[in-house]
Design an enzyme around this catalytic site. Structure first.
Site, PDB file in Angstrom:
ATOM      1  N   VAL A 123       7.445   2.406   3.939  1.00  0.00           N
ATOM      2  CA  VAL A 123       8.352   1.838   3.091  1.00  0.00           C
ATOM      3  C   VAL A 123       7.849   1.898   1.777  1.00  0.00           C
ATOM      4  O   VAL A 123       8.606   2.186   0.687  1.00  0.00           O
ATOM      5  CB  VAL A 123       8.758   0.541   3.618  1.00  0.00           C
ATOM      6  CG1 VAL A 123       9.497  -0.419   2.771  1.00  0.00           C
ATOM      7  CG2 VAL A 123       9.127   0.427   5.026  1.00  0.00           C
ATOM      8  N   CYS A 124       6.560   1.746   1.404  1.00  0.00           N
ATOM      9  CA  CYS A 124       6.075   1.845   0.111  1.00  0.00           C
ATOM     10  C   CYS A 124       6.305   3.105  -0.482  1.00  0.00           C
ATOM     11  O   CYS A 124       6.506   3.075  -1.617  1.00  0.00           O
ATOM     12  CB  CYS A 124       4.606   1.204   0.231  1.00  0.00           C
ATOM     13  SG  CYS A 124       4.146  -0.309   0.770  1.00  0.00           S
ATOM     14  N   ALA A 125       5.990   4.327   0.273  1.00  0.00           N
ATOM     15  CA  ALA A 125       6.098   5.623  -0.181  1.00  0.00           C
ATOM     16  C   ALA A 125       7.816   5.556  -0.417  1.00  0.00           C
ATOM     17  O   ALA A 125       8.047   6.510  -1.335  1.00  0.00           O
ATOM     18  CB  ALA A 125       5.593   6.378   1.069  1.00  0.00           C
ATOM     19  N   SER A 132       0.813  -1.263   0.108  1.00  0.00           N
ATOM     20  CA  SER A 132      -0.114  -0.179  -0.109  1.00  0.00           C
ATOM     21  C   SER A 132       0.880   1.164   0.016  1.00  0.00           C
ATOM     22  O   SER A 132       1.698   1.381   0.920  1.00  0.00           O
ATOM     23  CB  SER A 132      -0.914   0.035   1.305  1.00  0.00           C
ATOM     24  OG  SER A 132      -1.588   1.270   1.350  1.00  0.00           O
ATOM     25  N   SER A 180       9.909   3.805  -1.403  1.00  0.00           N
ATOM     26  CA  SER A 180      10.240   2.979  -2.552  1.00  0.00           C
ATOM     27  C   SER A 180       9.730   3.799  -3.984  1.00  0.00           C
ATOM     28  O   SER A 180      10.349   3.681  -4.727  1.00  0.00           O
ATOM     29  CB  SER A 180       9.733   1.706  -2.812  1.00  0.00           C
ATOM     30  OG  SER A 180       8.480   1.395  -2.788  1.00  0.00           O
TER      31      SER A 180
END
Length: 165
Positions: free
Chosen positions: A59-61, A54, A63
């Site tokens: 961490v997603c942001a 999500s 990447s």
């Protein structure tokens, strides 16, 4: 199935990433305007698939930001962020962050996660996508994969970018 971890606890995906050297399976993902995008739309370009659970997690942001920065220096390459977030959420994030060197596509109504072996089959994140990177050459052949072993860990950016050099 791949065994990875979420906060140190073992979890599993429905399959494994496509093997290096194989031709990537066609996919249909949804863009911010709700149009459908297919792997074939990117024929002739190298494709970096940045897959994650999500966009609304740190961490997603991170990447998405890192691959956006890297994408500006990669010739003939498109970076696609893929999650099961709604396309509106993915687009909102990229607009707010000024991310213009990546595409954001949603698997909220597709089979990408199952076809690429990244759908989580257990854990509190069941049904979302694992964190992984798959890179394709101009003809759709898989040239690099990384199934990140811990959901809370960032992918190996350097290795991914080096696969495109």
């Amino acid at each position: 199935m791949s065994q990875i971890t979420f906060k140190g606890n073992p979890i599993h995906t429905v399959g494994t990433l496509p093997e290096v050297g194989t031709t990537a399976q066609e996919f249909t993902l949804v863009a911010a305007d709700l149009s459908e995008k297919h792997l074939a739309d990117f024929t002739g370009k190298r494709v970096l698939l940045n897959i994650f659970p999500s966009i609304d997690t740190g961490v997603c942001a991170a990447s998405a930001r890192e691959f956006n920065k890297d994408a500006s220096s990669l010739e003939n390459t498109v970076v696609i962020n893929v999650s099961r977030d709604l396309p509106f959420a993915l687009n909102r994030f990229c607009a707010a962050e000024g991310l213009k060197n990546v595409e954001v596509l949603s698997d909220f109504r597709g089979n990408f996660g199952e076809d690429y072996g990244v759908t989580l089959e257990d854990s509190p994140l069941k049904g979302l996508l694992s964190r992984a990177v798959v890179i394709l050459d101009e003809k759709g052949k898989v040239i690099y994969t990384e199934q990140v072993p811990e959901i809370g860990q960032e992918p190996n950016y350097e290795a991914a970018v080096n696969a495109l050099k």
